[in-house]
Design an enzyme around this catalytic site. Structure first.
Site, PDB file in Angstrom:
ATOM      1  N   LEU A 152      -2.110  -1.142  -7.354  1.00  0.00           N
ATOM      2  CA  LEU A 152      -1.498   0.170  -7.451  1.00  0.00           C
ATOM      3  C   LEU A 152      -0.885   0.721  -8.781  1.00  0.00           C
ATOM      4  CD1 LEU A 152       0.616  -0.157  -4.253  1.00  0.00           C
ATOM      5  CD2 LEU A 152      -1.645   0.833  -4.386  1.00  0.00           C
ATOM      6  N   ASP A 153      -1.219   1.875  -9.177  1.00  0.00           N
ATOM      7  CA  ASP A 153      -0.445   2.381 -10.342  1.00  0.00           C
ATOM      8  C   ASP A 153       0.945   2.170 -10.322  1.00  0.00           C
ATOM      9  OD1 ASP A 153      -2.944   3.696 -10.879  1.00  0.00           O
ATOM     10  OD2 ASP A 153      -2.293   5.737 -10.149  1.00  0.00           O
ATOM     11  N   ARG A 154       1.342   2.175 -11.541  1.00  0.00           N
ATOM     12  CA  ARG A 154       2.867   1.775 -11.750  1.00  0.00           C
ATOM     13  C   ARG A 154       3.877   2.531 -10.959  1.00  0.00           C
ATOM     14  NH1 ARG A 154       6.577  -0.478 -15.327  1.00  0.00           N
ATOM     15  NH2 ARG A 154       8.677   0.969 -15.761  1.00  0.00           N
ATOM     16  N   THR A 192       3.140   4.272  -8.216  1.00  0.00           N
ATOM     17  CA  THR A 192       2.582   4.311  -6.753  1.00  0.00           C
ATOM     18  C   THR A 192       3.348   2.979  -5.760  1.00  0.00           C
ATOM     19  OG1 THR A 192       0.665   5.242  -6.948  1.00  0.00           O
ATOM     20  CG2 THR A 192       0.875   4.207  -5.054  1.00  0.00           C
TER      21      THR A 192
END
Length: 302
Positions: free
Chosen positions: A139-141, A143
């Site tokens: 996951l993105d930082r 998210t």
């Protein structure tokens, strides 16, 4: 430099059901050629009835096979840290963790420490496991939500094969600007021509599909928004963020793609569900997690 983990090795054991070559039986258990090479040259063992054998050995019905993988190596960038993990599922091969927003999944130049992977390494070390953090679903930082992690390289390989076949279902929830209708977005995604971070819809990009389902809508602090469920058929970088921006409904808080940051200080995106068939046990795995407080605070005003 890598650190050799000084703990117990991961082992697969099974009993031969039919006469066949050992390599055929091993392949049936999904052991990759790369793993076999590591077993041969990096300290693993393949045993039949407690005797070491090579892959050309002819198995007979009832033979007991044990495949011992070599001890794993952890990169120096994955220094263990010991923050608590929000574990939602765990077995001998897998972890599913609820990652908070504002934490990187893996170390980066901008955020070299305190990533989820660092915390997982610390947890596995405390459990006495010869393992490093094999991230399956990243996951993105900013998210939040569910991240799947394999405890050993064999499980990572099996889960990667599931991903290639589209057999890991990832369900997200997001809060986006404006009133959006339920729909399917099919639009190819490529790197931006003006940024190394951003992505964009481009005919020369890779195929990407996202299903959008409206859950609810509202308005607060003068900002109209929609609460949506999203299902990914593909896993392109920033796929949801790019697709929603492309149709004119950027995620709240997503300043990279022009989102309004009045109500939340990060993209309002959460991985709420992971579902797949466990590649070793064959059991269905279906894990869900509620929205975090910052997103709940917005949708509760509907």
């Amino acid at each position: 430099m890598n650190r050799l983990l000084p703990m117990n090795n991961f082992t697969i054991q099974f009993v031969a059901q039919t006469p066949q070559l050992l390599r055929e039986a091993i392949a049936a258990y999904g052991v990759s050629k790369r793993a076999l090479t590591a077993i041969k040259f990096q300290g693993g063992k393949i045993m039949v009835n407690d005797q070491e054998q090579n892959v050309r050995y002819a198995l007979q019905v009832g033979d007991c096979v044990s495949i011992e993988f070599p001890r794993e190596q952890r990169s120096e960038s994955l220094t263990p840290t010991y923050a608590p993990l929000a574990i939602q599922y765990e077995d001998d091969s897998l972890l599913i963790v609820n990652k908070p927003a504002h934490q990187s999944t893996i170390p980066s130049k901008e955020h070299p420490t305190n990533s989820l992977a660092n915390d997982i390494c610390g947890y596995l070390e405390q459990q006495g496991l010869a393992a490093t953090a094999h991230i399956v679903t990243r996951l993105d930082r900013d998210t939040s939500g569910l991240v799947c992690v394999a405890k050993h390289r064999h499980m990572h390989h099996l889960m990667s094969e599931l991903q290639k076949k589209g057999e890991i279902q990832r369900h997200y929830e997001a809060i986006v600007i404006g009133e959006v209708a339920s729909q399917t977005i099919e639009a190819p995604i490529a790197r931006s021509t003006t940024s190394i971070i951003e992505r964009m819809v481009d005919s020369k990009g890779k195929y990407a599909r996202t299903d959008v389902t409206l859950i609810g809508k509202g308005e607060t602090a003068g900002v109209a928004y929609s609460h949506v469920a999203l299902f990914l058929y593909t896993g392109r970088t920033h796929q949801i963020r790019v697709h929603m921006s492309y149709i004119g409904h950027t995620l709240l808080g997503d300043d990279l793609y022009g989102g309004d940051c009045t109500l939340i200080n990060r993209q309002a995106l959460h991985c709420a569900k992971l579902a797949f068939i466990h590649p070793i046990t064959g059991a269905p795995i279906n894990i869900t997690i509620d929205l975090p407080q910052d997103m709940q605070k917005i949708v509760q005003q509907q």
